[in-house]
Design an enzyme around this catalytic site. Structure first.
Site, PDB file in Angstrom:
ATOM      1  N   ASP A  94      25.998  24.763 -25.540  1.00 24.11           N
ATOM      2  CA  ASP A  94      26.861  23.503 -24.741  1.00 24.11           C
ATOM      3  C   ASP A  94      27.985  24.409 -25.219  1.00 24.11           C
ATOM      4  O   ASP A  94      28.821  24.337 -24.170  1.00 24.11           O
ATOM      5  CB  ASP A  94      26.044  22.540 -25.608  1.00 24.11           C
ATOM      6  CG  ASP A  94      27.734  21.412 -25.650  1.00 24.11           C
ATOM      7  OD1 ASP A  94      27.953  20.783 -25.155  1.00 24.11           O
ATOM      8  OD2 ASP A  94      27.510  21.126 -26.976  1.00 24.11           O
ATOM      9  N   LYS A 140      25.224  23.538 -20.417  1.00 23.46           N
ATOM     10  CA  LYS A 140      25.743  22.277 -20.028  1.00 23.46           C
ATOM     11  C   LYS A 140      27.031  23.176 -19.999  1.00 23.46           C
ATOM     12  O   LYS A 140      27.781  23.332 -21.515  1.00 23.46           O
ATOM     13  CB  LYS A 140      25.447  21.818 -21.624  1.00 23.46           C
ATOM     14  CG  LYS A 140      26.509  20.381 -21.246  1.00 23.46           C
ATOM     15  CD  LYS A 140      26.727  19.389 -22.334  1.00 23.46           C
ATOM     16  CE  LYS A 140      25.709  18.362 -22.939  1.00 23.46           C
ATOM     17  NZ  LYS A 140      25.198  17.643 -24.472  1.00 23.46           N
TER      18      LYS A 140
HETATM   19  P1  IMP Z   1      26.349  24.728 -29.501  1.00 24.44           P
HETATM   20  O1  IMP Z   1      26.343  25.887 -30.228  1.00 24.44           O
HETATM   21  O2  IMP Z   1      27.197  23.508 -29.260  1.00 24.44           O
HETATM   22  O3  IMP Z   1      26.122  25.239 -27.520  1.00 24.44           O
HETATM   23  O4  IMP Z   1      24.769  23.793 -29.542  1.00 24.44           O
HETATM   24  C1  IMP Z   1      23.865  24.779 -29.653  1.00 24.44           C
HETATM   25  C2  IMP Z   1      22.734  22.909 -30.154  1.00 24.44           C
HETATM   26  O5  IMP Z   1      23.212  21.996 -30.516  1.00 24.44           O
HETATM   27  C3  IMP Z   1      21.953  23.298 -29.624  1.00 24.44           C
HETATM   28  O6  IMP Z   1      20.588  24.248 -29.375  1.00 24.44           O
HETATM   29  C4  IMP Z   1      21.378  21.249 -29.986  1.00 24.44           C
HETATM   30  O7  IMP Z   1      20.744  22.190 -30.495  1.00 24.44           O
HETATM   31  C5  IMP Z   1      22.273  20.871 -29.660  1.00 24.44           C
HETATM   32  N1  IMP Z   1      22.962  20.362 -28.751  1.00 24.44           N
HETATM   33  C6  IMP Z   1      23.699  20.612 -27.704  1.00 24.44           C
HETATM   34  N2  IMP Z   1      23.834  19.408 -26.300  1.00 24.44           N
HETATM   35  C7  IMP Z   1      22.822  18.521 -27.317  1.00 24.44           C
HETATM   36  C8  IMP Z   1      22.378  17.266 -26.402  1.00 24.44           C
HETATM   37  O8  IMP Z   1      22.822  16.910 -25.176  1.00 24.44           O
HETATM   38  N3  IMP Z   1      21.116  16.884 -26.763  1.00 24.44           N
HETATM   39  C9  IMP Z   1      20.804  17.339 -27.777  1.00 24.44           C
HETATM   40  N4  IMP Z   1      21.071  18.470 -28.433  1.00 24.44           N
HETATM   41  C10 IMP Z   1      22.164  18.874 -28.075  1.00 24.44           C
END
Ligand code: IMP
Ligand code: MG
Length: 176
Positions: free
Chosen positions: A103, A132
């Site tokens: 994300d 995403k």
């Molecule tokens: P990042 O560190 O923002 O890239 O997010 C990584 C983590 O956030 C992922 O491994 C998920 O556990 C959680 N995450 C991000 N987007 C979503 C979503 O749409 N649904 C559920 N969990 C999410």
């Protein structure tokens, strides 16, 4: 009556399994007979990791780390909480990080930096079921991923909201 009634299906179980099959075939071709360490990020990656692992043909070892970035809501805290980073010596090994979704990219960056600092790896790649891209805050890109998704909060197939819906075999979003 299914308690996931309010979840609108977005990616079906068949679509997920079919993309995982394609990804596994690609990884089998790339790594051939070389040993591969899968490092899954708990808890979200668990469904993807096990389904992917079952289709890999090289010698596979499975490890997990536990990180958290989200609290109980749906907005990234931006800060990574390293709950459990205990791993065997991965020096000289091929490592594939396995995530449910990338994300902001904060989790990916944290783990890639951590592994590169701690071990002299033979090779490190990052694999995520979902990408995403809209919310990325850094230059992290998955080396492999199965689906591009829009900026919507998704649940199912490992992903949760307040701990719920991880067990759904499909991916969906909460219909409002
Ligand atoms: P990042 O560190 O923002 O890239 O997010 C990584 C983590 O956030 C992922 O491994 C998920 O556990 C959680 N995450 C991000 N987007 C979503 C979503 O749409 N649904 C559920 N969990 C999410
Ligand atoms: Mg995750």
């Amino acid at each position: 009556m299914n308690r996931a009634d309010n979840i609108k299906q977005f990616i079906s179980e068949e679509q997920i399994q079919s993309r995982i099959k394609e990804l596994a075939a690609k990884l089998n071709e790339i790594y051939k007979d070389e040993e591969l360490y899968l490092v899954g990020v708990l808890k979200g990656s668990v469904m993807f990791m096990t389904d992917l692992a079952k289709r890999l043909t090289m010698p596979v070892k499975m490890e997990f780390v536990r990180l958290s970035s989200y609290g109980s809501g749906t907005t990234s805290a931006g800060k990574i909480n390293a709950v459990d980073l205990s791993l065997p010596d991965l020096g000289g090994k091929n490592v594939l990080i396995v995530e449910d979704i990338i994300d902001t990219g904060n989790t990916a960056k944290f783990l890639v930096d951590f592994l590169n600092q701690k071990f002299k790896l033979k090779d490190l790649k990052f694999c995520s079921l979902l990408d995403k891209k809209a919310r990325r805050v850094n230059d992290m890109q998955p080396d492999y991923y199965c689906f591009d998704v829009e900026d919507k909060y998704l649940v199912g197939y490992g992903m949760d909201i307040d701990g719920k819906y991880r067990n759904l075999p499909y991916i969906g979003y909460i219909e409002v």
